[in-house]
Structures are given as C-alpha cells and as structure tokens.
Design an enzyme around this catalytic site. Structure first.
Site, PDB file in Angstrom:
ATOM      1  N   GLU A 144      -1.728  12.747   5.939  1.00  0.00           N
ATOM      2  CA  GLU A 144      -2.805  11.816   5.569  1.00  0.00           C
ATOM      3  C   GLU A 144      -3.461  11.368   6.865  1.00  0.00           C
ATOM      4  O   GLU A 144      -2.768  10.960   7.796  1.00  0.00           O
ATOM      5  CB  GLU A 144      -2.200  10.609   4.838  1.00  0.00           C
ATOM      6  CG  GLU A 144      -3.219   9.526   4.544  1.00  0.00           C
ATOM      7  CD  GLU A 144      -2.571   8.264   3.961  1.00  0.00           C
ATOM      8  OE1 GLU A 144      -1.391   8.305   3.554  1.00  0.00           O
ATOM      9  OE2 GLU A 144      -3.267   7.237   3.949  1.00  0.00           O
ATOM     10  N   ALA A 184     -11.994   6.353   0.656  1.00  0.00           N
ATOM     11  CA  ALA A 184     -11.737   5.160  -0.165  1.00  0.00           C
ATOM     12  C   ALA A 184     -10.695   5.413  -1.253  1.00  0.00           C
ATOM     13  O   ALA A 184     -10.005   4.476  -1.695  1.00  0.00           O
ATOM     14  CB  ALA A 184     -13.034   4.665  -0.784  1.00  0.00           C
ATOM     15  N   TYR A 203     -16.563   4.937  12.599  1.00  0.00           N
ATOM     16  CA  TYR A 203     -16.199   6.328  12.336  1.00  0.00           C
ATOM     17  C   TYR A 203     -16.724   7.304  13.391  1.00  0.00           C
ATOM     18  O   TYR A 203     -16.482   8.506  13.269  1.00  0.00           O
ATOM     19  CB  TYR A 203     -16.708   6.739  10.945  1.00  0.00           C
ATOM     20  CG  TYR A 203     -16.138   5.878   9.830  1.00  0.00           C
ATOM     21  CD1 TYR A 203     -14.762   5.767   9.648  1.00  0.00           C
ATOM     22  CD2 TYR A 203     -16.969   5.161   8.974  1.00  0.00           C
ATOM     23  CE1 TYR A 203     -14.229   4.981   8.647  1.00  0.00           C
ATOM     24  CE2 TYR A 203     -16.448   4.373   7.954  1.00  0.00           C
ATOM     25  CZ  TYR A 203     -15.073   4.281   7.801  1.00  0.00           C
ATOM     26  OH  TYR A 203     -14.542   3.498   6.802  1.00  0.00           O
ATOM     27  N   PRO A 212     -14.642  10.938  -0.308  1.00  0.00           N
ATOM     28  CA  PRO A 212     -15.991  10.435  -0.521  1.00  0.00           C
ATOM     29  C   PRO A 212     -16.614   9.754   0.700  1.00  0.00           C
ATOM     30  O   PRO A 212     -15.923   9.075   1.460  1.00  0.00           O
ATOM     31  CB  PRO A 212     -15.822   9.423  -1.660  1.00  0.00           C
ATOM     32  CG  PRO A 212     -14.376   9.099  -1.698  1.00  0.00           C
ATOM     33  CD  PRO A 212     -13.658  10.322  -1.204  1.00  0.00           C
ATOM     34  N   ASN A 255      -8.033  13.453   4.327  1.00  0.00           N
ATOM     35  CA  ASN A 255      -8.566  12.106   4.492  1.00  0.00           C
ATOM     36  C   ASN A 255      -9.167  11.728   3.135  1.00  0.00           C
ATOM     37  O   ASN A 255     -10.292  12.106   2.827  1.00  0.00           O
ATOM     38  CB  ASN A 255      -9.641  12.054   5.581  1.00  0.00           C
ATOM     39  CG  ASN A 255     -10.135  10.640   5.809  1.00  0.00           C
ATOM     40  OD1 ASN A 255      -9.871   9.740   4.993  1.00  0.00           O
ATOM     41  ND2 ASN A 255     -10.847  10.418   6.890  1.00  0.00           N
ATOM     42  N   ARG A 279     -22.943   7.145   9.099  1.00  0.00           N
ATOM     43  CA  ARG A 279     -22.191   6.109   8.391  1.00  0.00           C
ATOM     44  C   ARG A 279     -21.369   5.261   9.366  1.00  0.00           C
ATOM     45  O   ARG A 279     -20.453   5.784  10.019  1.00  0.00           O
ATOM     46  CB  ARG A 279     -21.252   6.798   7.398  1.00  0.00           C
ATOM     47  CG  ARG A 279     -20.411   5.852   6.617  1.00  0.00           C
ATOM     48  CD  ARG A 279     -19.347   6.563   5.814  1.00  0.00           C
ATOM     49  NE  ARG A 279     -18.519   5.580   5.161  1.00  0.00           N
ATOM     50  CZ  ARG A 279     -17.289   5.791   4.752  1.00  0.00           C
ATOM     51  NH1 ARG A 279     -16.742   6.981   4.896  1.00  0.00           N
ATOM     52  NH2 ARG A 279     -16.604   4.829   4.190  1.00  0.00           N
TER      53      ARG A 279
HETATM   54  C1  DQA Z   1     -11.243   6.130   6.079  1.00  0.00           C
HETATM   55  C2  DQA Z   1     -10.791   4.687   5.838  1.00  0.00           C
HETATM   56  C3  DQA Z   1     -11.067   4.261   4.404  1.00  0.00           C
HETATM   57  O1  DQA Z   1     -10.658   2.926   4.200  1.00  0.00           O
HETATM   58  C4  DQA Z   1     -12.538   4.349   4.103  1.00  0.00           C
HETATM   59  O2  DQA Z   1     -12.807   4.036   2.760  1.00  0.00           O
HETATM   60  C5  DQA Z   1     -13.128   5.680   4.455  1.00  0.00           C
HETATM   61  C6  DQA Z   1     -12.690   6.342   5.684  1.00  0.00           C
HETATM   62  C7  DQA Z   1     -11.087   6.541   7.556  1.00  0.00           C
HETATM   63  O3  DQA Z   1     -11.168   7.738   7.825  1.00  0.00           O
HETATM   64  O4  DQA Z   1     -10.937   5.684   8.431  1.00  0.00           O
HETATM   65  O5  DQA Z   1     -14.024   6.170   3.798  1.00  0.00           O
HETATM   66  O6  DQA Z   1     -10.410   6.985   5.311  1.00  0.00           O
END
Ligand code: DQA
Length: 149
Positions: free
Chosen positions: A99, A78, A24, A11, A75, A19
């Site tokens: 992961e 959340a 990111y 998500p 990935n 975002r």
């Molecule tokens: C994430 C880290 C998660 O905590 C966050 O909710 C995301 C992105 C990352 O790629 O750093 O949506 O998975």
C-alpha cells in the site's frame, strides 16, 4: 521468467501535477508511471500500471491480478479510508501487496489516519512522494527473492 508487477492508482490520481501540488508534488501520473516503468526495466521487472476513479473497476482489476502478476502495488487514494470492497479484493490475493501513499496520511486530517488495507497488506509506504513507488518496487522485488536464511 520475468516478474510482472501491477501498480494500481485510485481516484483523482489521474489529476496529479495539477492536484494539490503542495501535498502530492508536481509530477503527472504519466511521468510517475514512466519513472516506475524505467525503474522496473533496470531491475528486470515488467511493470503494468492502471488508474481508475471507480471502486468496482479497481476491485475487478485486483481480482484478475492473482494468476497474472507476481505482486501488487496500490495507492487506493481516498478509497484507502473507506473501501471494504478493495480490502476484501486484496484478501483474495496470495501475492505480496504494498500500500503506498504519496503523502504521509498520518500527518494529515484524522479521517486519513485510518486505512482499510494496512492490516491486510505486506507493507505500507507513505510520505515519500513519487520516490515511494520506486521504494515499493524494490521492496516487492526483495520480498520475492528466495530467502537464504
Ligand atoms: C493519497 C492520500 C489519500 O488520503 C488521498 O485521498 C489521496 C492520495 C496519497 O497518495 O497521499 O487521494 O492516497
């Protein structure tokens, strides 16, 4: 036969680019997917990408992966921190699973330090931004090689 690898984005990753770019990066999900696919072509791998904001859709995609894909890169965004359903779906698989997180979740808020998946995946990559996906692809390709030791 050509290896097929599934990449699942959870998500809010459809909002990459806009975002929280400080966390990111500025690449959009389309740009990231194009990079992963190009890296796959160089390595002789067929890459399929999927994004969903819905936990059940991600669970179903994982359930369908077993007989179709040689490895999964995910990935869960959340859902990493909350989803027993995604963990249970990963446990159904008998293929390597990586992961991945764009950010280093262990350097962030304490609720992000817990991953529901970390002890059921082959390995985890976090904190290298978009490059992490290419590392994950190299990692699974290497993992799938017949071992000569
Ligand atoms: C994430 C880290 C998660 O905590 C966050 O909710 C995301 C992105 C990352 O790629 O750093 O949506 O998975």
């Amino acid at each position: 036969m050509k290896r097929k690898i599934l990449v699942i984005h959870g998500p809010n990753l459809n909002m990459l680019g806009k975002r929280e770019p400080d966390k990111y990066g500025t690449s959009t999900l389309d740009e990231i997917n194009a990079n992963i696919e190009a890296h796959g072509r160089k390595t002789g791998i067929e890459v399929h990408t999927y994004q969903s904001n819905h936990e059940g859709d991600i669970v179903e995609k994982i359930q369908q992966a077993q007989d179709v894909f040689d490895a999964l890169i995910i990935n869960p965004a959340a859902y990493t921190h909350t989803s027993i359903a995604i963990r249970d779906a990963v446990l159904l698989l008998d293929i390597p699973v990586v992961e991945i997180h764009l950010s280093n979740i262990y350097k962030r808020e304490s609720f992000r330090h817990k991953s529901m998946l970390c002890d059921v995946v082959t390995g985890q990559i976090a904190g290298f931004g978009m490059f992490g996906y290419l590392m994950a692809l190299d990692a699974v390709v290497n993992f799938l090689q017949p071992k000569n030791i």
